[in-house]
Design an enzyme around this catalytic site. Structure first.
Site, mmCIF file in Angstrom:
data_model
loop_
_atom_site.group_PDB
_atom_site.id
_atom_site.type_symbol
_atom_site.label_atom_id
_atom_site.label_comp_id
_atom_site.label_asym_id
_atom_site.label_seq_id
_atom_site.Cartn_x
_atom_site.Cartn_y
_atom_site.Cartn_z
ATOM 1 N N MET A 270 -3.546 56.824 38.129
ATOM 2 C CA MET A 270 -3.117 56.277 36.830
ATOM 3 C C MET A 270 -4.327 56.153 35.908
ATOM 4 S SD MET A 270 -0.751 53.183 38.075
ATOM 5 C CE MET A 270 0.604 52.840 37.013
ATOM 6 N N GLY B 8 -5.533 60.365 32.577
ATOM 7 C CA GLY B 8 -5.307 61.245 31.432
ATOM 8 C C GLY B 8 -4.317 62.366 31.706
ATOM 9 N N GLU C 274 5.536 62.250 34.990
ATOM 10 C CA GLU C 274 5.919 61.279 36.030
ATOM 11 C C GLU C 274 6.731 61.965 37.133
ATOM 12 O OE1 GLU C 274 4.495 58.518 35.987
ATOM 13 O OE2 GLU C 274 4.367 57.666 33.973
ATOM 14 N N GLN D 133 6.163 62.338 40.155
ATOM 15 C CA GLN D 133 6.134 61.700 41.481
ATOM 16 C C GLN D 133 7.411 60.903 41.772
ATOM 17 O OE1 GLN D 133 4.340 60.619 38.902
ATOM 18 N NE2 GLN D 133 4.318 58.392 38.817
ATOM 19 N N CYS E 143 -13.378 53.907 37.815
ATOM 20 C CA CYS E 143 -13.141 52.725 38.654
ATOM 21 C C CYS E 143 -13.512 51.476 37.859
ATOM 22 C CB CYS E 143 -13.972 52.808 39.940
ATOM 23 S SG CYS E 143 -13.847 51.307 40.939
#
Ligand code: ADP
Ligand code: ZN
Length: 206
Positions: A21, A24, A94, A96, A150
């Site tokens: 997530m 980009g 999206e 997934q 991160c």
């Protein structure tokens, strides 16, 4: 990005944009859609779990006034019914969340000469393969894996950190949460935390 370079005139193909997530993926999907619109291709865009707040992001206009907007979909049947015979480029965000049949559907579109661009998270909050993404990555001609930053250490992030009430979600929490009381952060492998039941027991013993 290689996605714009694939030779035309060789029939259809499948491109996958994957990653954590905030890496980009949607930006890259829209960039490719925008360029396809500029190239005067007929383009259709779909998004599962389309959140009204972000609908504007999927509104692409060309300088000559043609526009493409994302159509919200919940099922493969909706995509199959909506795709027009003359459509040359199909973009789906999206991915997934879609059922495994998306692999067959994308393959059949590619066989019919269409360029299929799929964007989706390749791993769930546990860092494990997410839904149909592994199969899509395998059958795609082109794959780009993007990284976020991160939020803990600033290195490239490859994991979705799920937090519930500010704490790392446990391994046995559901893959897709209903109700939205959770939040997510982009993290690297070292900063990613997914406590398992036996780790609690170890803590108890210690
Ligand atoms: P995705 O579709 O992969 O979730 P988006 O395209 O929706 O990603 O968002 C990418 C944007 O998110 C970046 O351009 C940046 O502005 C923003 N962003 C927020 N948090 C981060 C982060 N930790 N690392 C990188 N980008 C971030
Ligand atoms: Zn880190």
């Amino acid at each position: 990005m290689i996605g714009d370079m694939y030779p035309a005139g060789h029939g259809g193909w499948i491109e996958v944009i994957c990653g954590v997530m905030f890496s980009g993926k949607s930006e890259e999907l829209i960039r490719r859609v925008r360029r396809a619109v500029i190239a005067r291709k007929s383009v259709q865009v779909f998004k599962s779990h389309l959140d009204e707040r972000y609908a504007g992001l999927y509104h692409v206009s060309s300088h000559d006034g043609r526009t493409v907007e994302a159509v919200p979909i919940d099922s493969l049947e909706q995509i199959a019914r909506a795709v027009l015979p003359e459509t040359q480029v199909i973009a789906i965000d999206e991915a997934q969340f879609l059922p495994g049949g998306i692999v067959t559907l994308a393959t059949s579109f590619a066989h019919r000469g269409k360029r299929v661009i799929l964007a989706g998270a390749d791993t769930d909050f546990r860092g494990e393969p997410f839904g149909p993404m592994p199969q899509l990555l395998a059958v795609a001609e082109m794959v780009d894996k993007l990284h976020a930053i991160c939020v803990v250490c600033g290195n490239p992030a490859s994991r979705n950190q799920r937090l519930i009430a500010g704490e790392p979600a446990r391994y046995d929490s559901p893959t897709i949460m209903v109700g939205g009381q959770e939040s997510y952060e982009a993290r690297c492998r070292s900063c990613h935390s997914v406590p398992r039941r036996h780790e609690d027991q170890v803590e108890l013993i210690v």
